[in-house]
Every structure is written in C-alpha cells, then in structure tokens.
Enzyme design. Structure first.
Site, PDB file in Angstrom:
ATOM      1  N   GLU A   1       0.576 -40.344  -7.795  1.00 17.38           N
ATOM      2  CA  GLU A   1       1.226 -39.200  -7.133  1.00 17.38           C
ATOM      3  C   GLU A   1       0.323 -38.511  -6.105  1.00 17.38           C
ATOM      4  OE1 GLU A   1       4.512 -37.113  -8.855  1.00 17.38           O
ATOM      5  OE2 GLU A   1       3.153 -35.427  -9.232  1.00 17.38           O
TER       6      GLU A   1
ATOM      7  N   LYS B   1      -0.333 -35.438  -4.678  1.00 18.95           N
ATOM      8  CA  LYS B   1      -0.007 -34.098  -5.192  1.00 18.95           C
ATOM      9  C   LYS B   1      -1.111 -33.124  -4.822  1.00 18.95           C
ATOM     10  CE  LYS B   1       1.298 -32.290  -9.779  1.00 18.95           C
ATOM     11  NZ  LYS B   1       1.355 -32.637 -11.226  1.00 18.95           N
TER      12      LYS B   1
ATOM     13  N   ASN C   1       9.081 -37.090 -19.286  1.00 17.59           N
ATOM     14  CA  ASN C   1       8.065 -36.135 -18.852  1.00 17.59           C
ATOM     15  C   ASN C   1       7.390 -35.521 -20.081  1.00 17.59           C
ATOM     16  OD1 ASN C   1       6.412 -34.524 -17.358  1.00 17.59           O
ATOM     17  ND2 ASN C   1       8.040 -33.598 -16.134  1.00 17.59           N
TER      18      ASN C   1
HETATM   19  O1  LIG Z   1      -0.262 -34.368 -12.583  1.00 21.21           O
HETATM   20  P1  LIG Z   1       0.213 -35.088 -13.793  1.00 21.21           P
HETATM   21  O2  LIG Z   1       0.078 -34.276 -15.063  1.00 21.21           O
HETATM   22  O3  LIG Z   1      -0.396 -36.448 -13.933  1.00 21.21           O
HETATM   23  O4  LIG Z   1       1.802 -35.295 -13.621  1.00 21.21           O
HETATM   24  C1  LIG Z   1       2.349 -36.096 -12.604  1.00 21.21           C
HETATM   25  C2  LIG Z   1       3.874 -35.992 -12.626  1.00 21.21           C
HETATM   26  O5  LIG Z   1       4.326 -36.524 -13.838  1.00 21.21           O
HETATM   27  C3  LIG Z   1       4.333 -34.550 -12.462  1.00 21.21           C
HETATM   28  O6  LIG Z   1       3.892 -34.104 -11.236  1.00 21.21           O
HETATM   29  C4  LIG Z   1       5.848 -34.405 -12.556  1.00 21.21           C
HETATM   30  C5  LIG Z   1       6.688 -35.057 -13.379  1.00 21.21           C
HETATM   31  N1  LIG Z   1       7.954 -34.664 -13.193  1.00 21.21           N
HETATM   32  C6  LIG Z   1       7.991 -33.728 -12.231  1.00 21.21           C
HETATM   33  C7  LIG Z   1       9.079 -33.044 -11.672  1.00 21.21           C
HETATM   34  C8  LIG Z   1       8.797 -32.171 -10.675  1.00 21.21           C
HETATM   35  C9  LIG Z   1       7.505 -31.928 -10.243  1.00 21.21           C
HETATM   36  C10 LIG Z   1       6.418 -32.614 -10.784  1.00 21.21           C
HETATM   37  C11 LIG Z   1       6.672 -33.514 -11.784  1.00 21.21           C
END
Ligand SMILES: O=P(O)(O)OC[C@@H](O)[C@@H](O)c1c[nH]c2ccccc12
Length: 396
Positions: A180, A182, A314
């Site tokens: 991701e 992000k 999730n």
């Molecule tokens: O940064 P992490 O904990 O690895 O998570 C990534 C992703 O799963 C997460 O950003 C996410 C999963 N579902 C979402 C829905 C909306 C926004 C963000 C998300």
C-alpha cells in the site's frame, strides 16, 4: 422490498409512495422514476423535467410551487430514512449521510416527530463516509457519468488483479502481496514525511509486490487520484487497487478512468444490494472488486452474494481502530472457510501485519494474499521493507 429502496448508488430508483400523516402533497410523484439525489437542486430539476414532459414529448419547464418543493423534500427525507433502516437490518450502523431531520412543517406539537440525532458522526468511519458523500456529489456535478463513460475509451488497459495475486502466491509460496502506497491514516498520523508515490511504487514492485494499493482519499489519508494516475503513467506493471470509500457507483467509473484495475468495497458501509450492483459494474468495467469485511456478520452477508471473487478481512476495526490479526483466523474457521474454498474465493489478510510470524499466522489461517501498508511504507527503503516482512527476498 430491498430492491425498492435501493441507495443512491443505484442509478434509477423507484420511489415508493409513502403518505405523510399530516401532509397531503398537491401532486403525486409516486411511481416517478427518479434518481435519489442528496442534492435537492438536482432532484427538483429531475422531477421538474418529469412533470413538464408533454404528450408530444416536447419539454417545457414549469417552476415548482412551494408545496411541491416541500412534498419533494419530504420524499427525500423519507427515502433517506428507509435507506438507513434497510442498512440497519443488515447490521450496518454507518449512516450514509447526516440526518437532516424532517422538514419543519412535518413536525408539530400534535404530529409525530422522529428523532434527529444531530449532525455528529458516531465514529470516524461514519465521518469519512459523510464527507465522501458530499465530495462525490460535488465531483459528479463537474463530471457527470456520461462524461466519465466517454473518458473510459481513453483509460489505460485493465490488468488482471486477481491473476497477479494467484501467480505471486504460486511463485513465492507466500501470500501475494498488495503493497500500500500510504502517506497517513487517521489512526497513525503521518507515516512517511518524504513521500514520493512513484518512487515508493517502484520500490514495492522491485521488492516483489504482486499488486499495489493506492489510497485516493485526500482528507483523512493524504492520498489522491493524482497519485494513482502518476503511478499508472510511470509504467509500474503491478495491477493497482484504488483504495477509496465507495458510496456511489460513479466512483467506480471514475477510478477506472484514472487507471485502476481493482476497487475496494466496504461491507460495513454498503448494504447487500449495493455490493451486488457495484460488483456487477466492476465486472462490466473489467475491475476486480475487493470486498472488505471485519466481522462474522459481514462475512456471512458477502458469502451470500453471487460472483464475489476477492474478500478482504480487515484486522482493523475502522470504527474503533482496534487491530487484532486473530480476526483473520476467526473469520476463516469452520464452515466459512469451507465455503470460501469451495467457491475458490481469494482471501486477503488486511492491516496490522509487521513480521514474518504475522505473515505465517494469516497464511496458516487460509489467506492467499495480504494487504500491507504501515510496516513497509515506513522503512527507509520500502523494497527491503518487503524482504523484512517475509523474512526472505521475494523479488523476481
Ligand atoms: O497500514 P496497515 O496496518 O498495514 O494496513 C493497510 C490496509 O489494510 C489499511 O490501510 C486498510 C484496510 N482497509 C482499509 C479501508 C480504508 C482505508 C484503509 C484501509
């Protein structure tokens, strides 16, 4: 029943006749086919057009009287209530938009009054959804669906998101990685200051990611559609997931015009009918739909929908931010896991994965793919972040 009061995602909705106990509209719009719009202006225009169509098909515009506008407002308010009620029967607590309260003349000392809970979202997910709803209605006015449909002709070609995950799983023996892009999140704040989306995307690709996820929400995640386009136009070959909060089918078309190969649909936000309808649109546009669940009830709803190929579990509850990776295991146990195997659905373990032990844990639980942001985007070199995540170099 469910089909009658479909949400605004559905382009054409049959508005039911509901008589207000203390209000008798002077004209009836029952049975009128109209799009349920939040924007009152648009709805009014729509009804106006319906009203003014004469027998010979010529259109004349006649202004609505005050009582007609009021009747329309009542209908809109009622439809909004129905939408939330239907969602609630499916366990969805997220309301699509703030309750506006009944129009003034609809309440009174001797008339029934429905409670208006005020304009405060109950949690962050609801806040994001309300904001998105507004954002989308504004964008839609600037780029109506017809315009997007034309733009599809020039959209970059689709790549097969699901095939890329399967191939990576076969090649590495690990779950296929959706890495991701992000920059920030409401729960973690800024994850990376020096954020160059294309550079990060390239590093992920070199590190062996099967697919990429690009956050496009600006307000809460500091993402953008521009990032999605930049990555797509930079020649990155990994298929791209548009990570959005979809509340309207219009967004799916928009994502495709920007080069997305897949899109996220969140079951905590979307009732079954929307998921059905939207996954069909995805298929039509050649997009994969990643349908996200976070509890048993959502999983059961989604398993009951035909044609679902990709389910994300999730581990983060989007309403409370709590992260627990055993959620993935819990939702894949017993009969649910059995149905998933029978249907050959690919399950993606999402959020909170940091170590090779975490990856092994969700793989053991049955996932064939993982979605990871924080743990790899925070590394100075996201490419080696991937190697650290798996405990092994998985690059091609
Ligand atoms: O940064 P992490 O904990 O690895 O998570 C990534 C992703 O799963 C997460 O950003 C996410 C999963 N579902 C979402 C829905 C909306 C926004 C963000 C998300």
């Amino acid at each position: 029943m469910e089909g009658l009061f479909s949400l605004r995602a559905t382009p054409r909705v049959l508005v039911p006749t509901v008589s207000a106990p203390n209000h008798k509209p002077k004209f009836s719009i029952s049975g009128t086919r109209m799009e349920v719009q939040k924007s009152k202006k648009l709805s009014v225009a729509c009804v106006r057009a319906q009203q003014s169509e004469s027998k010979d098909g010529s259109a004349t515009v006649s202004p609505l009287s005050d009582s007609q506008e009021n009747a329309l407002k009542i209908k809109e308010w009622e439809v909004g209530r129905f939408q939330d009620e239907i969602a609630a029967t499916q366990g969805i607590r997220i309301r699509r938009r703030p309750p506006t309260g009944p129009p003034l003349h609809y309440v009174g000392p001797f008339e029934f009054r429905l409670q208006n809970e005020g304009n405060t979202p109950r949690n962050i997910l609801e806040e994001i959804v309300w904001n998105k709803d507004k954002e989308v209605s504004q964008l839609k006015e600037r780029k109506p669906l017809g315009m997007l449909k034309k733009a599809l002709e020039n959209a970059p070609p689709n790549r097969d998101f699901i095939a890329a995950l399967r191939a990576s799983n076969l090649r590495t023996g690990f779950p296929g990685l959706i890495a991701e892009v992000k920059k920030a999140s409401p729960s973690r704040g800024i994850l990376r200051e020096d954020f160059d989306p294309v550079e990060i995307a390239r590093a992920y690709e070199k590190g062996g990611a099967a697919c990429l996820s690009v956050l496009t929400d600006e307000k809460y995640f500091k993402g953008s559609f521009e990032n999605l386009e930049l990555i797509r136009n930079a020649g990155v070959k990994c298929p791209l997931l548009c990570k959005e909060f979809v509340v309207d089918a219009w967004q799916i078309y928009y994502a495709r015009t920007k080069g997305a190969d897949a899109i996220l649909l969140i079951a905590a936000v979307l009732p079954d009918l929307d998921i059905r309808y939207m996954t069909k649109i995805c298929k039509m546009l050649g997009l994969a739909a990643l349908v996200e669940v976070h509890d048993e009830r959502e999983m059961d709803r989604v398993l009951g929908i035909e044609g679902i190929e990709l389910i994300g579990i999730n581990n983060r509850n989007l309403a409370t931010f709590e992260v627990d990776i055993s959620n993935t295991k819990k939702l894949l146990e017993g009969e649910r896991g059995e149905i998933i195997r029978q249907k050959d659905i690919i399950v993606v373990g999402e959020s909170g994965l940091f170590t090779p032990a975490d990856v092994a844990y969700v793989q053991e639980a049955g996932v064939k793919a993982i979605l990871v942001g924080e743990s790899i985007v925070k590394q100075k070199d996201p490419r080696s972040g991937i190697t650290g995540l798996f405990g092994k170099d998985i690059s091609v």
